[in-house]
Design an enzyme around this catalytic site. Structure first.
Site, mmCIF file in Angstrom:
data_model
loop_
_atom_site.group_PDB
_atom_site.id
_atom_site.type_symbol
_atom_site.label_atom_id
_atom_site.label_comp_id
_atom_site.label_asym_id
_atom_site.label_seq_id
_atom_site.Cartn_x
_atom_site.Cartn_y
_atom_site.Cartn_z
ATOM 1 C CG ASP A 9 -1.801 1.158 1.399
ATOM 2 O OD1 ASP A 9 -1.655 2.146 0.644
ATOM 3 O OD2 ASP A 9 -2.664 1.109 2.297
ATOM 4 C CB ILE A 10 1.744 3.712 -2.635
ATOM 5 C CG1 ILE A 10 2.967 4.601 -2.886
ATOM 6 C CG2 ILE A 10 0.423 4.472 -2.854
ATOM 7 C CD1 ILE A 10 3.198 4.952 -4.321
ATOM 8 C CB VAL A 32 -2.830 5.169 -6.993
ATOM 9 C CG1 VAL A 32 -1.731 5.908 -6.262
ATOM 10 C CG2 VAL A 32 -2.426 3.733 -7.251
ATOM 11 C CG ASP A 33 -5.905 11.033 -7.617
ATOM 12 O OD1 ASP A 33 -5.313 11.652 -6.715
ATOM 13 O OD2 ASP A 33 -6.561 11.602 -8.508
ATOM 14 N N GLY A 123 -3.611 -0.136 -15.211
ATOM 15 C CA GLY A 123 -4.970 -0.154 -14.652
ATOM 16 C C GLY A 123 -5.928 0.659 -15.489
ATOM 17 C CB ALA A 124 -8.315 3.330 -14.526
#
Length: 170
Positions: A9-10, A32-33, A123-124
């Site tokens: 987990d960043i 992530v954002d 990803g997206a």
């Protein structure tokens, strides 16, 4: 520079700076954002709004990077970068590489000694993990700025981690 790929987990990375795979509006989003905005608390959104009202009125360009404080995160800084969206026809690998090198430039300007990256544009945004990992590793290993002791690729799932491990091994 020591380079590590790890699953995790960043928002919990123990680095001076973490990189946010942001959108050009800098006002939070998903993936992530969204996780970084949630973990950093509401002051991060306020800081991003200040950027939008001052130096980045039109948003952040694809491939560029800008920093804010980390607020409630363990990291001192969040470096926001906008990756190219392959689903919208943004297929230039130099734009993706720029996300990593510009983030390193900003980290060095801040005096960060360590930085953590997600798989920007995977990803997206539709980039294959193999492409992102190769471009990211090449960008980081080819960067020639002031010393940053450690770069981590903190990746959410095993498939992406495997791609980054392969890119680092070659």
């Amino acid at each position: 520079m020591r380079i590590i790929a790890e699953q995790g987990d960043i928002t919990r990375a123990g680095t001076d700076a973490i990189v946010n795979a942001a959108n050009s509006l800098l006002l939070g989003g998903g993936g992530v954002d969204g996780a970084i905005h949630h973990a950093a608390g509401p002051k991060l959104l306020e800081a991003c709004r200040r950027l939008r009202n001052t130096t980045h009125r039109d948003g952040l360009e694809v491939g560029d990077a800008v920093a804010t404080p980390g607020f409630d995160l363990p990291a001192r800084w969040v470096i926001h970068t906008v990756g190219p969206n392959r689903n919208r026809g943004q297929t230039d690998p130099t734009l993706l590489a720029s996300c990593f090198t510009r983030s390193l430039d900003v980290a060095a300007e801040l005096g960060a000694r360590s930085i953590a990256f997600p798989a920007v544009s995977a990803g997206a945004f539709g980039w294959p993990a193999d492409d992102v990992s190769r471009i990211a590793v090449d960008a980081v290993t080819g960067w020639h700025g002031p010393p940053i002791e450690e770069t981590r690729f903190v990746l959410f799932d095993q498939r992406v981690l495997t791609a980054f491990e392969a890119a680092l091994a070659r």
